[in-house]
Design a protein around this motif. Structure first.
Motif, PDB file in Angstrom:
ATOM      1  N   GLU A  58       0.828  -1.222   0.000  1.00 50.47           N
ATOM      2  CA  GLU A  58       0.000   0.000   0.000  1.00 50.47           C
ATOM      3  C   GLU A  58       0.857   1.265   0.000  1.00 50.47           C
ATOM      4  O   GLU A  58       0.383   2.343  -0.339  1.00 50.47           O
ATOM      5  CB  GLU A  58      -0.950   0.006   1.202  1.00 50.47           C
ATOM      6  CG  GLU A  58      -0.231   0.009   2.525  1.00 50.47           C
ATOM      7  CD  GLU A  58      -1.165   0.104   3.730  1.00 50.47           C
ATOM      8  OE1 GLU A  58      -1.067  -0.785   4.589  1.00 50.47           O
ATOM      9  OE2 GLU A  58      -1.948   1.064   3.802  1.00 50.47           O
ATOM     10  N   TYR A  59       2.134   1.140   0.378  1.00 49.57           N
ATOM     11  CA  TYR A  59       3.041   2.294   0.347  1.00 49.57           C
ATOM     12  C   TYR A  59       4.040   2.197  -0.803  1.00 49.57           C
ATOM     13  O   TYR A  59       5.088   2.830  -0.788  1.00 49.57           O
ATOM     14  CB  TYR A  59       3.780   2.426   1.683  1.00 49.57           C
ATOM     15  CG  TYR A  59       2.863   2.797   2.826  1.00 49.57           C
ATOM     16  CD1 TYR A  59       2.239   4.041   2.857  1.00 49.57           C
ATOM     17  CD2 TYR A  59       2.599   1.894   3.847  1.00 49.57           C
ATOM     18  CE1 TYR A  59       1.372   4.378   3.885  1.00 49.57           C
ATOM     19  CE2 TYR A  59       1.741   2.222   4.887  1.00 49.57           C
ATOM     20  CZ  TYR A  59       1.128   3.469   4.898  1.00 49.57           C
ATOM     21  OH  TYR A  59       0.276   3.808   5.915  1.00 49.57           O
ATOM     22  N   GLY A  60       3.722   1.375  -1.783  1.00 54.63           N
ATOM     23  CA  GLY A  60       4.555   1.322  -2.985  1.00 54.63           C
ATOM     24  C   GLY A  60       5.686   0.316  -2.933  1.00 54.63           C
ATOM     25  O   GLY A  60       6.516   0.256  -3.842  1.00 54.63           O
ATOM     26  N   GLY A  61       5.749  -0.494  -1.862  1.00 52.86           N
ATOM     27  CA  GLY A  61       6.827  -1.470  -1.740  1.00 52.86           C
ATOM     28  C   GLY A  61       6.442  -2.832  -2.285  1.00 52.86           C
ATOM     29  O   GLY A  61       5.355  -3.018  -2.833  1.00 52.86           O
ATOM     30  N   ALA A  62       7.368  -3.795  -2.101  1.00 51.31           N
ATOM     31  CA  ALA A  62       7.128  -5.144  -2.609  1.00 51.31           C
ATOM     32  C   ALA A  62       6.347  -5.991  -1.605  1.00 51.31           C
ATOM     33  O   ALA A  62       5.915  -7.098  -1.928  1.00 51.31           O
ATOM     34  CB  ALA A  62       8.459  -5.814  -2.937  1.00 51.31           C
ATOM     35  N   GLY A  63       6.233  -5.513  -0.368  1.00 53.03           N
ATOM     36  CA  GLY A  63       5.412  -6.214   0.622  1.00 53.03           C
ATOM     37  C   GLY A  63       6.030  -7.497   1.150  1.00 53.03           C
ATOM     38  O   GLY A  63       5.331  -8.335   1.720  1.00 53.03           O
ATOM     39  N   ALA A  64       7.342  -7.656   0.985  1.00 51.43           N
ATOM     40  CA  ALA A  64       8.000  -8.866   1.500  1.00 51.43           C
ATOM     41  C   ALA A  64       8.440  -8.628   2.950  1.00 51.43           C
ATOM     42  O   ALA A  64       8.274  -7.533   3.493  1.00 51.43           O
ATOM     43  CB  ALA A  64       9.194  -9.211   0.617  1.00 51.43           C
ATOM     44  N   ASP A  65       9.025  -9.660   3.573  1.00 52.62           N
ATOM     45  CA  ASP A  65       9.414  -9.503   4.977  1.00 52.62           C
ATOM     46  C   ASP A  65      10.848  -8.968   5.103  1.00 52.62           C
ATOM     47  O   ASP A  65      11.565  -8.821   4.101  1.00 52.62           O
ATOM     48  CB  ASP A  65       9.231 -10.821   5.747  1.00 52.62           C
ATOM     49  CG  ASP A  65      10.080 -11.945   5.178  1.00 52.62           C
ATOM     50  OD1 ASP A  65      10.895 -11.683   4.259  1.00 52.62           O
ATOM     51  OD2 ASP A  65       9.935 -13.087   5.647  1.00 52.62           O
ATOM     52  N   PHE A  66      11.253  -8.700   6.347  1.00 54.28           N
ATOM     53  CA  PHE A  66      12.562  -8.083   6.589  1.00 54.28           C
ATOM     54  C   PHE A  66      13.691  -9.022   6.165  1.00 54.28           C
ATOM     55  O   PHE A  66      14.716  -8.585   5.629  1.00 54.28           O
ATOM     56  CB  PHE A  66      12.693  -7.702   8.074  1.00 54.28           C
ATOM     57  CG  PHE A  66      13.873  -6.810   8.354  1.00 54.28           C
ATOM     58  CD1 PHE A  66      13.805  -5.446   8.092  1.00 54.28           C
ATOM     59  CD2 PHE A  66      15.053  -7.325   8.860  1.00 54.28           C
ATOM     60  CE1 PHE A  66      14.896  -4.607   8.335  1.00 54.28           C
ATOM     61  CE2 PHE A  66      16.151  -6.499   9.105  1.00 54.28           C
ATOM     62  CZ  PHE A  66      16.071  -5.139   8.843  1.00 54.28           C
ATOM     63  N   LEU A  67      13.495 -10.338   6.387  1.00 56.41           N
ATOM     64  CA  LEU A  67      14.547 -11.287   6.001  1.00 56.41           C
ATOM     65  C   LEU A  67      14.766 -11.262   4.483  1.00 56.41           C
ATOM     66  O   LEU A  67      15.906 -11.333   4.010  1.00 56.41           O
ATOM     67  CB  LEU A  67      14.195 -12.701   6.486  1.00 56.41           C
ATOM     68  CG  LEU A  67      15.213 -13.791   6.153  1.00 56.41           C
ATOM     69  CD1 LEU A  67      16.613 -13.443   6.644  1.00 56.41           C
ATOM     70  CD2 LEU A  67      14.775 -15.129   6.756  1.00 56.41           C
ATOM     71  N   SER A  68      13.693 -11.122   3.736  1.00 55.03           N
ATOM     72  CA  SER A  68      13.837 -11.035   2.272  1.00 55.03           C
ATOM     73  C   SER A  68      14.694  -9.833   1.901  1.00 55.03           C
ATOM     74  O   SER A  68      15.552  -9.897   1.011  1.00 55.03           O
ATOM     75  CB  SER A  68      12.465 -10.884   1.599  1.00 55.03           C
ATOM     76  OG  SER A  68      11.654 -11.981   1.898  1.00 55.03           O
ATOM     77  N   TYR A  69      14.446  -8.727   2.592  1.00 55.68           N
ATOM     78  CA  TYR A  69      15.229  -7.505   2.354  1.00 55.68           C
ATOM     79  C   TYR A  69      16.717  -7.751   2.650  1.00 55.68           C
ATOM     80  O   TYR A  69      17.592  -7.360   1.871  1.00 55.68           O
ATOM     81  CB  TYR A  69      14.646  -6.385   3.223  1.00 55.68           C
ATOM     82  CG  TYR A  69      15.550  -5.214   3.478  1.00 55.68           C
ATOM     83  CD1 TYR A  69      16.033  -4.434   2.433  1.00 55.68           C
ATOM     84  CD2 TYR A  69      15.910  -4.868   4.779  1.00 55.68           C
ATOM     85  CE1 TYR A  69      16.861  -3.346   2.684  1.00 55.68           C
ATOM     86  CE2 TYR A  69      16.731  -3.795   5.038  1.00 55.68           C
ATOM     87  CZ  TYR A  69      17.219  -3.036   3.985  1.00 55.68           C
ATOM     88  OH  TYR A  69      18.041  -1.975   4.241  1.00 55.68           O
ATOM     89  N   VAL A  70      16.994  -8.449   3.741  1.00 58.01           N
ATOM     90  CA  VAL A  70      18.387  -8.734   4.106  1.00 58.01           C
ATOM     91  C   VAL A  70      19.030  -9.650   3.052  1.00 58.01           C
ATOM     92  O   VAL A  70      20.195  -9.467   2.679  1.00 58.01           O
ATOM     93  CB  VAL A  70      18.455  -9.355   5.524  1.00 58.01           C
ATOM     94  CG1 VAL A  70      19.854  -9.866   5.830  1.00 58.01           C
ATOM     95  CG2 VAL A  70      18.039  -8.318   6.562  1.00 58.01           C
TER      96      VAL A  70
END
Ligand SMILES: Cc1cc2nc3c(=O)[nH]c(=O)nc-3n(C[C@H](O)[C@H](O)[C@H](O)COP(=O)(O)OP(=O)(O)OC[C@H]3O[C@@H](n4cnc5c(N)ncnc54)[C@H](O)[C@@H]3O)c2cc1C
Length: 250
Positions: A58-70
């Protein structure tokens, strides 16, 4: 406890690894030698959702979790650690604190351009005499004569992404009577509220930019104050707690 990555996490990891191998690795040595910031790359990362991996859709992101980001940071950094630090500061040190501490209005206004990679984010805490002792910062935010706002003046040092930033999370002293961490507040500035005065010459991470900047009487309203007045240091320390995970992923 299950330490296996989920299928979604593996998918994002593979996406970032393939992108790194194809678009970053072949150029990394040249960018490093030439101290070149690959500005165009971040548009491509944004198109894949990698400039806002763990930001809700809803804020324009991919909506994945923090571990995915890491995992994404690990893969980008495997190809070029300078690219990794650019994305880490942009996400952990700017986008996520606005999501955590921002009002609904601030989240809707400032997060989507960051998460979609239209703006690059910078985090401006460190000063020449305020490194480890960040609470000693001297950049000041004085009440603006016109009423409910501030006039911000000061200088910051070693600010990653500043030269290309559209959004700058900047820390300034709103209460000159309170020394140390207590009198500090956090502000969301636009890139053109700050002026870059120097590019740091680093020994590595040469595809990332690290700048000295000045703020020369930028006037901002209360809508730019992130979290409560005087609570900026809490924003900074909470941000760095999360940010360290991103930096470790490098
Ligand atoms: C590549 C790069 C990117 C950066 N990006 C950003 C950014 O985007 N935004 C930002 O705000 N800052 C940024 N910084 C600044 C970084 O966060 C600071 O370098 C850090 O806060 C430490 O400050 P300093 O380098 O002045 O070290 P100092 O504070 O001078 O510390 C030097 C050494 O002394 C030690 N030391 C300090 N105080 C004590 C004490 N009381 N007792 C014992 N030992 C002590 C420290 O552990 C350290 O080893 C960046 C720095 C670099 C190198």
């Amino acid at each position: 406890m299950d330490f296996e990555l989920s299928p979604e996490q593996r998918e994002i990891q593979t996406l970032a690894r393939d992108f790194g191998a194809e678009k970053i690795e072949p150029h990394a040595a040249e960018w490093d030698r030439e101290h070149r910031f690959p500005r165009e790359l971040f548009g491509e990362l944004a198109a894949l959702g990698l400039m806002g991996v763990c930001v809700p859709e809803e804020y324009g992101g991919a909506g994945a979790d923090f571990l995915s980001y890491v995992l994404v940071l690990e893969e980008l950094s495997r190809a070029d650690a300078g690219v990794g630090v650019t994305v880490a500061v942009h996400t952990s040190a700017v986008t996520l604190p606005i999501l955590t501490f921002g009002t609904d209005e601030q989240r809707s206004r400032f997060v989507p351009p960051l998460a979609r990679g239209e703006h690059l984010g910078a985090f401006a805490l460190t000063e020449a005499e305020a490194g480890s002792d960040a609470g000693a910062l001297r950049t000041r935010a004085e009440p603006d004569g016109d009423g409910d706002g501030w006039r911000i003046t000061g200088a910051k040092q070693w600010i990653t992404n500043a030269r290309y930033a559209g959004t700058v999370l900047l820390f300034a002293r709103t209460d000159p009577e309170t020394p140390g961490a207590g009198g500090v507040s956090a502000f969301i500035l636009d890139g053109d509220h700050v002026r870059v005065t120097r590019d740091e010459e680093k020994l590595g991470l040469n595809s990332s930019v690290t700048n000295d900047v000045v703020v020369e009487g930028a006037t901002v309203g209360r809508d730019r104050l992130l979290h409560d007045e005087g609570k900026g240091f809490r924003v900074a320390m909470t941000t760095l707690d999360g940010g360290r995970i991103g930096i470790a992923a490098q």
